[in-house]
Design a protein around this motif. Structure first.
Motif, PDB file in Angstrom:
ATOM      1  N   PHE A 186       0.901  -1.090   0.027  1.00  9.90           N
ATOM      2  CA  PHE A 186       0.164  -0.161   0.052  1.00  9.90           C
ATOM      3  C   PHE A 186       0.834   1.290   0.095  1.00  9.90           C
ATOM      4  N   PRO A 187       1.950   1.295   0.963  1.00 12.40           N
ATOM      5  CA  PRO A 187       2.682   2.785   0.773  1.00 12.40           C
ATOM      6  C   PRO A 187       3.470   2.833  -0.296  1.00 12.40           C
ATOM      7  N   SER A 188       3.771   1.767  -1.214  1.00 18.36           N
ATOM      8  CA  SER A 188       4.662   1.966  -2.402  1.00 18.36           C
ATOM      9  C   SER A 188       3.558   2.249  -3.809  1.00 18.36           C
ATOM     10  N   SER A 189       2.226   2.092  -3.531  1.00 16.18           N
ATOM     11  CA  SER A 189       1.334   2.108  -4.509  1.00 16.18           C
ATOM     12  C   SER A 189       1.472   3.367  -5.398  1.00 16.18           C
ATOM     13  N   PRO A 190       1.601   3.501  -6.581  1.00 12.82           N
ATOM     14  CA  PRO A 190       1.552   4.753  -7.148  1.00 12.82           C
ATOM     15  C   PRO A 190       0.203   5.425  -7.247  1.00 12.82           C
ATOM     16  N   VAL A 191      -0.288   6.295  -6.429  1.00 15.37           N
ATOM     17  CA  VAL A 191      -1.656   6.866  -6.403  1.00 15.37           C
ATOM     18  C   VAL A 191      -2.097   7.405  -7.689  1.00 15.37           C
TER      19      VAL A 191
ATOM     20  N   PRO B 180      -8.106  -0.490  -0.843  1.00 12.34           N
ATOM     21  CA  PRO B 180      -8.118  -2.062  -1.516  1.00 12.34           C
ATOM     22  C   PRO B 180      -8.478  -2.060  -2.859  1.00 12.34           C
ATOM     23  N   LEU B 181      -9.643  -1.344  -3.277  1.00 10.42           N
ATOM     24  CA  LEU B 181     -10.279  -1.391  -4.208  1.00 10.42           C
ATOM     25  C   LEU B 181      -9.237  -0.592  -5.380  1.00 10.42           C
ATOM     26  N   LEU B 182      -8.595   0.396  -4.945  1.00 11.46           N
ATOM     27  CA  LEU B 182      -7.510   1.165  -5.688  1.00 11.46           C
ATOM     28  C   LEU B 182      -6.365   0.409  -5.895  1.00 11.46           C
ATOM     29  N   SER B 183      -5.940  -0.439  -5.029  1.00 18.33           N
ATOM     30  CA  SER B 183      -4.744  -1.244  -5.011  1.00 18.33           C
ATOM     31  C   SER B 183      -4.893  -2.347  -6.280  1.00 18.33           C
ATOM     32  N   ASN B 184      -6.235  -2.909  -6.033  1.00 13.46           N
ATOM     33  CA  ASN B 184      -6.479  -3.838  -7.216  1.00 13.46           C
ATOM     34  C   ASN B 184      -6.355  -3.205  -8.682  1.00 13.46           C
TER      35      ASN B 184
END
Length: 622
Positions: free
Chosen positions: A141-146, A195-199
């Motif tokens: 999550f912390p490394s996810s490119p928003v 979680p939805l945005l991570s997917n």
């Protein structure tokens, strides 16, 4: 307010979101102080929140950072007010996002979970894979490119006001323990939308690994890739690592390993070995009280006597005897007789009778009078050729093409890595063309182009002695195409029944023309269920050698292939198992067998035809 924002921020949606938040908050037996205070003036709080959202005055509060020492994890927790907004957004966005997530993702999706991921990996083992590349995503999550997740969400959602609220939530600051205010790194852990945005971000990783021909199962940041040997496992990890690096993410080196089923390993808390966990092939199959009777024996007769449905051969041999109270439908192929008494009983009791030719063409059906509703038929006639019908047609074909892509991705292996990725890319190009279509003819042109890309790749997934290059019909030229044609007819009969049960006229279509008095609207409904049901049943039967070249029959003096009796019985058995499988999450708030989903989709189609503001969407793959 946009249509989606209007739904997400309605009083009803906010109250449902509040109920979900309270339920989650009270799982440990005690509500937080913030939840209790919000509940003291609930009506006033929700009215004010709805007004702020409607007028663009809503501003989320800072997140609060909480360290969970027991789990070695840091959460960024929103206020109760913002949690209600997030949950309302989540419930509206899931039906839009979920259909694009593909066959590799099992976490944070309605109707899917750890048990499903475990079963999928066990199926890969039983298919013949002996090794698994295991890994996870470091600091997921912390490394996810928003920005990537926001861009992909914007491509799916056409509602600026709703996206504005998403932007506000993504731009929140966080209050640190002991004072201080900082920027959230990546996606905030502890927020309903994360979680939805991570997917949405990780679906690109899934697609890259699938395109390389690997069988991947991903549950959140936990990844298992079934492979043939250790060298292939190393290659699978390289593909996964490169896909992550393109987004500034990386594998977790400490938990990366290549293990064999023989030596055993653990994935998602389940211990895997050569035989454990077993594949539960009948899990989720609901045995119905009422069953479908299929009759394909030429010269047979169907009659009713003493409360039983009887099927007799031309030589007066009893083939079947069942209580009439257990029969839901009758499907007759070719030269099968139906007595006047059986016909009268069926029409009186609402038991549909589907008629098909021996060579697999749909001929018609018998249905009781008074099923269709005049106002809905008028709406069908008014919709024909309209822009509302075009929009519905686009949604139908989009649902079909997405499922065709999933079939190729789910069943593609390393041997197909040249054919499947190219076909999936062509299907994705077809999806991008759909919004530009302005008529049923243009939509069907896109559908035809997608089919031209899909079937050669689909045919390559079959065992060598059953492969085919093109879809052939009227007549089918090989056993695989004969099986597809046979089950498409069976499924079309069910679509006719479902459309009629929804009060619609099966002959008045949106996409398919009315030529030849065919059931055009039933053919429209059929589209997304072809790959979802039939294509999967036929392919799995071929791969497990339940369908073989020995099931082909060629009539003297005629071209084309028919299925043998044993072939038909095998196809019908697989079809019924699939249709009776219980499913949750394919439609928001709905669960039931795939047969129930077919009828539900017909009801939703009726609602959209009657009211164009009621959106029709395809099912998510399950």
């Amino acid at each position: 307010m946009g249509l989606l924002a209007d739904r997400a921020f309605s009083e009803r949606a906010l109250r449902e979101a509040w109920a979900a938040v309270v339920k989650r908050d009270g799982e440990d037996g005690q509500l937080t102080r913030g939840t209790t205070r919000f509940a003291e003036h609930l009506d006033e709080q929700l009215i004010r929140l709805q007004a702020d959202l409607a007028w663009g005055a809503y501003r989320p509060a800072d997140l609060v950072e909480v360290r969970l020492e027991d789990h070695d994890r840091t959460l960024q927790v929103p206020t109760i007010r913002d949690r209600v907004v997030e949950r309302a957004l989540h419930d509206v966005l899931v039906p839009i996002v979920d259909p694009v997530l593909g066959p590799a993702s099992y976490a944070y999706r309605p109707g899917l979970g750890v048990a499903d991921a475990v079963q999928e990996l066990a199926r890969h083992r039983d298919e013949g894979f002996r090794w698994v590349a295991l890994t996870d995503i470091d600091d997921c999550f912390p490394s996810s490119p928003v920005a990537v997740s926001r861009r992909r969400l914007g491509a799916l959602v056409d509602d600026g006001q709703l996206l504005d609220v998403v932007d506000l939530l993504l731009d929140r600051k966080v209050q640190r323990p002991g004072g201080g205010r900082g920027v959230v790194r990546g996606l905030a852990q502890g927020c309903a939308l994360s979680p939805l945005l991570s997917n949405l971000i990780l679906v690109e990783v899934d697609q890259a690994v699938l395109a390389a021909g690997f069988s991947v199962v991903r549950y959140a940041d936990n990844v298992a890739i079934a492979v043939s040997d250790r060298g292939e496992g190393m290659e699978a990890l390289r593909h996964t690592s490169r896909a992550l690096e393109r987004m500034g993410m990386k594998l977790g080196s400490e938990d990366t390993a290549i293990m064999s089923f023989e030596e055993g390993f653990s994935f998602l808390g389940e211990d895997f070995g050569l035989r454990y966990p077993p594949v539960l092939s009948e899990a989720g199959v609901e045995e119905p009280e009422h069953k479908v009777v299929y009759v394909a024996t030429q010269g047979a007769r169907v009659r009713v006597a003493a409360g039983r449905l009887l099927v007799e051969s031309a030589q007066d041999v009893d083939l079947l005897s069942v209580p009439t109270s257990r029969v839901s439908r009758i499907v007759l192929f070719g030269g099968v007789g139906l007595s006047a008494g059986a016909r009268s009983w069926a029409l009186t009791n609402g038991v549909d009778v589907v008629l098909a030719s021996r060579r697999g063409s749909y001929l018609g059906s018998l249905q009781a009078a008074g099923v269709t509703r005049v106002e809905r038929v008028r709406a069908q006639l008014a919709a024909q050729g309209s822009q509302d019908a075009v929009a519905l047609g686009r949604a139908i074909v989009e649902a079909k093409i997405r499922k065709q892509a999933v079939v190729l991705q789910r069943f593609g292996r390393r041997a197909h890595r040249d054919d499947v990725p190219a076909a999936v890319s062509q299907l994705q190009r077809s999806l991008r063309l759909l919004p530009e279509t302005s008529s049923a003819q243009e939509i069907m042109g896109v559908e035809g182009a997608a089919a031209a890309a899909y079937f050669p790749a689909f045919g390559s997934l079959f065992p060598a002695d059953l492969m085919f290059e093109h879809r052939s019909r009227q007549p089918p030229m090989d056993v695989a195409n004969a099986a597809l044609s046979f089950l498409y007819v069976v499924l079309l009969g069910e679509c006719v029944s479902a459309v009629a049960a929804a009060g619609l006229d099966p002959a008045i279509g949106l996409l398919h023309s009315d030529d030849g008095n065919r059931p055009s609207l039933a053919l429209d409904l059929l589209e997304e269920f072809r790959p979802l049901i039939v294509d999967q049943v036929v392919l799995e039967a071929a791969r497990h050698r339940r369908l073989t070249p020995g099931h082909a029959h060629r009539e003297t003096g005629r071209t084309g292939i028919l299925l043998t009796r044993a072939g038909r019985e095998e196809m019908l058995s697989g079809y019924e198992r699939r249709m009776l499988r219980m499913t949750r999450g394919a439609l928001p708030g709905f669960s039931g067998t795939w047969r129930c989903h077919l009828y539900r989709q017909a009801q939703r189609l009726a609602a959209s035809i009657s009211d164009p503001d009621v959106a029709w969407t395809g099912l998510s793959w399950r």
